[in-house]
Scaffold this active site. Structure first.
Site, short mmCIF file in Angstrom:
data_model
loop_
_atom_site.label_atom_id
_atom_site.label_comp_id
_atom_site.label_asym_id
_atom_site.label_seq_id
_atom_site.Cartn_x
_atom_site.Cartn_y
_atom_site.Cartn_z
CE LYS A 111 -33.15 -3.09 -3.53
NZ LYS A 111 -34.28 -2.73 -3.01
CE LYS A 194 -37.28 -2.62 -9.39
NZ LYS A 194 -38.23 -3.11 -8.12
CE LYS A 197 -41.68 1.24 -2.71
NZ LYS A 197 -41.49 0.06 -1.61
P1 ATP Z 1 -38.08 -0.28 -5.80
O1 ATP Z 1 -37.26 -1.00 -6.73
O2 ATP Z 1 -38.86 0.57 -6.78
O3 ATP Z 1 -37.36 0.48 -4.56
P2 ATP Z 1 -39.04 -2.50 -4.33
O4 ATP Z 1 -39.22 -3.54 -5.45
O5 ATP Z 1 -38.00 -2.74 -3.47
O6 ATP Z 1 -39.33 -1.12 -5.06
P3 ATP Z 1 -41.49 -3.28 -2.89
O7 ATP Z 1 -42.26 -2.20 -1.95
O8 ATP Z 1 -40.72 -4.15 -2.05
O9 ATP Z 1 -40.55 -2.30 -3.71
O10 ATP Z 1 -42.23 -3.80 -3.99
C1 ATP Z 1 -43.79 -3.96 -3.82
C2 ATP Z 1 -44.06 -4.78 -5.07
O11 ATP Z 1 -44.14 -3.81 -6.26
C3 ATP Z 1 -43.55 -5.76 -5.50
O12 ATP Z 1 -44.29 -6.99 -5.79
C4 ATP Z 1 -42.88 -5.78 -6.69
O13 ATP Z 1 -42.48 -6.69 -7.47
C5 ATP Z 1 -43.60 -4.72 -7.37
N1 ATP Z 1 -42.78 -3.65 -8.16
C6 ATP Z 1 -41.89 -2.78 -7.70
N2 ATP Z 1 -41.42 -2.17 -8.73
C7 ATP Z 1 -41.99 -2.44 -10.05
C8 ATP Z 1 -41.99 -2.22 -11.13
N3 ATP Z 1 -41.26 -1.14 -11.81
N4 ATP Z 1 -42.97 -2.73 -12.16
C9 ATP Z 1 -43.94 -3.88 -11.65
N5 ATP Z 1 -44.06 -4.20 -10.32
C10 ATP Z 1 -43.10 -3.71 -9.51
#
Ligand code: ATP
Ligand code: LTN
Length: 328
Positions: A111, A194, A197
């Site tokens: 990030k 992965k 969002k």
């Molecule tokens: P992103 O990387 O998609 O912007 P993030 O990881 O910042 O998302 P959070 O809302 O903080 O998003 O994550 C919420 C939950 O979703 C966490 O437990 C994270 O591990 C899980 N998670 C996020 N992306 C994935 C994925 N691609 N596969 C499985 N679990 C995920």
């Protein structure tokens, strides 16, 4: 009763990865644990946010928690910034954390790069410490998260162990809880990344509130390969393997059984069925979300949740202040 804690950032576009990696487990764990589910708005501001949008996204995530089946009669649902203990404990943990260990976090590295020469907010660096505070504040036993959070759980455990070594009995040692399938859902357009969002291409993800037509388009466009065989092999067939993981997690049918079912059939049939499975799984979530999102009940649930969370947090903070010799 043992305690579960987890959090999701209110940053919009909650997707199938978030659901299968985290939210689905939130619901299942309610049977056997006292669960505390948080909307981590203070984590969200480690990157710039529009204040109006952030407020809306807090309610969006709260409504989604309830829509997927988190039951506020059983579990505590609240917003992080409503409980002051998170910030307070975060500072105390900061004083026991090391620059070196925080610099090694892959999420921080990811990030903080490609910021076009823009400064890197210190909050982004401290992100794992605030997350450790969230977890330790509730004497948490189990933390359901996706695989991408493994390093953050480890640093939380390191901090708890380090402090308990000096001041025994200060913290309960938490453990990560990772789903067997669905712990790492990949982007549909690029199965080496992965599902996220923030990716620009909306067809890289399926958001939980996507309309059936959008779901269909994203799945039919999903990257596969030219070998035409529905087989799980992450290294050589990452796209098909990712679709198999999604199919299996949503339907409960094992991957081995799916491989058999689609033997000798092409990707077309497989994708068409996956569209149906996904649309059917998400339809009730979308419907419940519409019912709850703009109801007056939602804010009441969050207020009550914050009071309950704060009561637990205050007890922990009393013990922590005592351990460190803070205050009178
Ligand atoms: P992103 O990387 O998609 O912007 P993030 O990881 O910042 O998302 P959070 O809302 O903080 O998003 O994550 C919420 C939950 O979703 C966490 O437990 C994270 O591990 C899980 N998670 C996020 N992306 C994935 C994925 N691609 N596969 C499985 N679990 C995920
Ligand atoms: N960093 C997590 C969100 C999060 C969290 C937590 C998860 C913040 N605090 C405490 C579990 C427990 C993420 O998924 N990006």
């Amino acid at each position: 009763m043992k305690r579960v804690f987890s959090g999701v950032q209110p940053t919009g576009n909650i997707h199938l990865g978030n659901y299968l990696g985290a939210l689905k487990q939130f619901v299942e764990l309610q049977k056997d644990y006292q669960c505390v589910y948080c909307i981590v708005d203070m984590h969200a501001i480690t990157l710039p946010q529009d204040p109006k949008e952030l407020k809306e996204h807090i309610l969006d995530v709260a409504a989604l928690y309830l829509a997927v089946g988190v039951d506020p009669q059983k579990s505590i649902v609240f917003v992080q910034s409503d409980v002051p203990g998170h910030a307070e404990l975060s500072w105390i943990l900061t004083c026991s954390s090391y620059m070196g260990e925080l610099s090694r976090m892959t999420q921080f590295k990811d990030k903080s790069k490609n910021r076009d020469g823009e400064s890197i907010p210190t909050g982004l660096f401290m992100y794992p410490v605030l997350m450790a505070a969230d977890i330790l504040l509730y004497d948490t036993d189990l933390v359901p998260v996706g695989n991408d959070q493994k390093q953050h759980i480890e640093i939380c455990r390191d901090l708890a162990g380090r402090i308990n070594g000096k001041y025994p009995g200060t913290f309960v040692m938490p453990e990560g809880y990772f789903p067997q399938a669905g712990a790492r859902i990949m982007a549909l357009d690029d199965p080496t990344k992965k599902m996220s969002k923030s990716a620009e291409n909306i067809h890289s993800r399926i958001s939980l509130l996507d309309e059936p037509a959008k779901i269909k388009k994203s799945i039919m466009k999903a990257t596969t390969d030219s070998d035409g065989c529905v087989r799980f092999d992450v290294e050589n067939k990452p796209g098909v393997s990712n679709l198999l993981s999604i199919y299996s997690s949503l339907s409960g049918v094992s991957i081995a059984e799916l491989e058999q079912r689609y033997e000798g059939r092409g990707y077309g049939d497989f994708k068409k069925d996956l569209v149906e499975i996904t649309v059917d799984a998400l339809a009730p979530i979308r419907q419940r979300y519409e019912e709850i999102r703009y109801s007056s009940e939602l804010k009441d649930i969050l207020k009550e949740g914050a009071q309950k969370a704060d009561a637990i947090a205050q007890q922990t903070m009393k013990r922590v202040r005592e351990s460190f010799g803070l205050g009178l």
